[in-house]
Design a protein around this motif. Structure first.
Motif, PDB file in Angstrom:
ATOM      1  N   TYR A  51       0.831  -1.201   0.000  1.00 48.69           N
ATOM      2  CA  TYR A  51       0.000   0.000   0.000  1.00 48.69           C
ATOM      3  C   TYR A  51       0.867   1.254   0.000  1.00 48.69           C
ATOM      4  N   GLU A  52       1.912   1.267   0.813  1.00 48.63           N
ATOM      5  CA  GLU A  52       2.804   2.427   0.868  1.00 48.63           C
ATOM      6  C   GLU A  52       3.503   2.624  -0.473  1.00 48.63           C
ATOM      7  N   SER A  53       3.921   1.537  -1.103  1.00 46.87           N
ATOM      8  CA  SER A  53       4.557   1.636  -2.408  1.00 46.87           C
ATOM      9  C   SER A  53       3.577   2.163  -3.450  1.00 46.87           C
ATOM     10  N   PHE A  54       2.325   1.718  -3.371  1.00 47.57           N
ATOM     11  CA  PHE A  54       1.293   2.205  -4.286  1.00 47.57           C
ATOM     12  C   PHE A  54       1.140   3.718  -4.159  1.00 47.57           C
ATOM     13  N   LYS A  55       1.059   4.217  -2.947  1.00 47.65           N
ATOM     14  CA  LYS A  55       0.915   5.659  -2.728  1.00 47.65           C
ATOM     15  C   LYS A  55       2.093   6.444  -3.303  1.00 47.65           C
ATOM     16  N   GLN A  56       3.287   5.914  -3.103  1.00 48.72           N
ATOM     17  CA  GLN A  56       4.483   6.654  -3.484  1.00 48.72           C
ATOM     18  C   GLN A  56       4.802   6.559  -4.976  1.00 48.72           C
ATOM     19  N   LYS A  57       4.462   5.417  -5.615  1.00 47.07           N
ATOM     20  CA  LYS A  57       4.944   5.183  -6.969  1.00 47.07           C
ATOM     21  C   LYS A  57       3.861   5.166  -8.045  1.00 47.07           C
ATOM     22  N   ILE A  58       2.637   4.793  -7.687  1.00 42.29           N
ATOM     23  CA  ILE A  58       1.573   4.715  -8.684  1.00 42.29           C
ATOM     24  C   ILE A  58       0.705   5.968  -8.694  1.00 42.29           C
ATOM     25  N   VAL A  59       0.303   6.435  -7.518  1.00 42.49           N
ATOM     26  CA  VAL A  59      -0.583   7.601  -7.460  1.00 42.49           C
ATOM     27  C   VAL A  59      -0.004   8.813  -8.204  1.00 42.49           C
ATOM     28  N   PRO A  60       1.300   9.127  -8.066  1.00 43.97           N
ATOM     29  CA  PRO A  60       1.824  10.299  -8.788  1.00 43.97           C
ATOM     30  C   PRO A  60       1.818  10.152 -10.306  1.00 43.97           C
ATOM     31  N   LEU A  61       1.626   8.945 -10.818  1.00 44.42           N
ATOM     32  CA  LEU A  61       1.579   8.733 -12.266  1.00 44.42           C
ATOM     33  C   LEU A  61       0.177   8.927 -12.837  1.00 44.42           C
ATOM     34  N   ALA A  62      -0.809   9.073 -11.973  1.00 46.82           N
ATOM     35  CA  ALA A  62      -2.207   9.047 -12.404  1.00 46.82           C
ATOM     36  C   ALA A  62      -2.626  10.334 -13.102  1.00 46.82           C
ATOM     37  N   THR A  63      -3.065  10.200 -14.338  1.00 44.24           N
ATOM     38  CA  THR A  63      -3.783  11.292 -14.993  1.00 44.24           C
ATOM     39  C   THR A  63      -5.156  11.430 -14.348  1.00 44.24           C
ATOM     40  N   LYS A 109      -9.080   5.541   3.005  1.00 43.76           N
ATOM     41  CA  LYS A 109      -7.741   5.073   3.365  1.00 43.76           C
ATOM     42  C   LYS A 109      -6.675   6.012   2.827  1.00 43.76           C
ATOM     43  N   LEU A 110      -6.769   6.362   1.575  1.00 46.90           N
ATOM     44  CA  LEU A 110      -5.744   7.192   0.942  1.00 46.90           C
ATOM     45  C   LEU A 110      -5.681   8.595   1.539  1.00 46.90           C
ATOM     46  N   THR A 111      -6.826   9.116   1.946  1.00 44.05           N
ATOM     47  CA  THR A 111      -6.869  10.487   2.477  1.00 44.05           C
ATOM     48  C   THR A 111      -6.835  10.539   4.000  1.00 44.05           C
ATOM     49  N   ASP A 112      -6.913   9.358   4.634  1.00 47.24           N
ATOM     50  CA  ASP A 112      -6.955   9.283   6.097  1.00 47.24           C
ATOM     51  C   ASP A 112      -8.072  10.163   6.652  1.00 47.24           C
ATOM     52  N   SER A 113      -9.252  10.000   6.062  1.00 45.61           N
ATOM     53  CA  SER A 113     -10.411  10.807   6.442  1.00 45.61           C
ATOM     54  C   SER A 113     -11.671   9.950   6.399  1.00 45.61           C
ATOM     55  N   LYS A 114     -12.638  10.276   7.221  1.00 46.00           N
ATOM     56  CA  LYS A 114     -13.911   9.538   7.215  1.00 46.00           C
ATOM     57  C   LYS A 114     -14.775   9.895   6.009  1.00 46.00           C
TER      58      LYS A 114
END
Length: 269
Positions: A124-136, A147-152
């Motif tokens: 999950y941590e790798s996904f956040k760091q390496k995949i999310v920044p590639l997203a158009t 989960k990604l935003t740490d918000s309800k």
């Protein structure tokens, strides 16, 4: 002319029952009049009752698929689906940046629509760091966005703030898909935050059905297909919302329990 047909690729896992994963993506490409290709990351043995076995592709094989497709085809957009572990995530992130597959739509596939975690914490941590920044475009379901935003994400204001957090993580355009697991709401409300700062809500009537397998896959794949056709991000997202709603609203009977959505019904929207 060579490679004149619009082409897109899904980087995802294969579901043997055809309801989700790569099969759903390819169905979505087909009804969008885009030639679809599949770059396989994993495969599962499953049916309408559930998944019985899974296999992750060797990393050398995943790398070779990138090289082989890039050497021949004119791929105009790509999307990711199931990236099962840290090794797969790292490999896909590295290889995607070495080829020109166009804009990337990221369907996180980290938490199910029922709230169950699909990735170990390191992945999950790798996904956040390496995949999310590639997203158009990134298209998390409600639980994934939490989960990604740490918000309800309990209010519209929190959802809008969460979308900005995802942009801060590197995603250019964000769709936070609304809750549809409680059965108590009248509509499914998706929030869209575009790269230029514009935002909008997309709403369709909630349909109480267990024929929803492949919903997220199809949504993200249609966006990728529309981007491959050079349509705007906003129009691509709006089209995807209509396609998914129509496919859910016109159910088909396949399997005994949790069934697929009906791509045929949404063709040529």
């Amino acid at each position: 002319m060579v490679n004149e047909q619009v082409q897109a690729v899904t980087i995802a896992g294969h579901d043997s029952d055809g309801s989700a994963g790569m099969p759903a993506d390819l169905h979505a490409f087909f009804i969008s009049n885009v030639y679809g290709m599949g770059l396989l990351t994993s495969a599962v043995s499953g049916n309408s009752y559930g998944i019985d076995a899974a296999h992750i592709m060797p990393m050398d094989y995943i790398k070779q698929q990138f090289k082989t497709l890039a050497a021949d085809f004119n791929i105009k957009a790509a999307k990711t689906g199931m990236l099962a572990n840290t090794e797969v995530i790292d490999t896909v992130a590295e290889c995607y940046q070495q080829v020109d597959f166009g804009p990337l739509v990221v369907d996180p596939v980290i938490i199910t629509k029922h709230g169950d975690m699909l990735l170990e914490q390191a992945a999950y941590e790798s996904f956040k760091q390496k995949i999310v920044p590639l997203a158009t475009v990134i298209t998390p379901n409600f639980f994934e966005a939490q989960k990604l935003t740490d918000s309800k994400l309990a209010t519209p204001a929190e959802i809008e703030t969460g979308a900005h957090k995802l942009q801060d993580m590197g995603a250019k355009n964000v769709v936070i898909k609304g809750e549809h697991h409680t059965g108590s709401q009248d509509t499914v409300d998706d929030f869209v935050l575009l790269a230029n700062g514009d935002s909008l809500w997309l709403k369709e009537p909630y349909i109480n059905t267990d024929r929803v397998n492949g919903t997220g896959d199809t949504f993200s794949a249609v966006i990728a297909a529309e981007l491959a056709k050079k349509n705007s991000v906003e129009d691509a997202i709006k089209t995807a919302k209509k396609v998914v709603h129509t496919a859910i609203a016109n159910s088909i009977e396949v399997g005994h329990k949790f069934g697929p959505i009906n791509h045929w019904a949404a063709q040529n929207i």
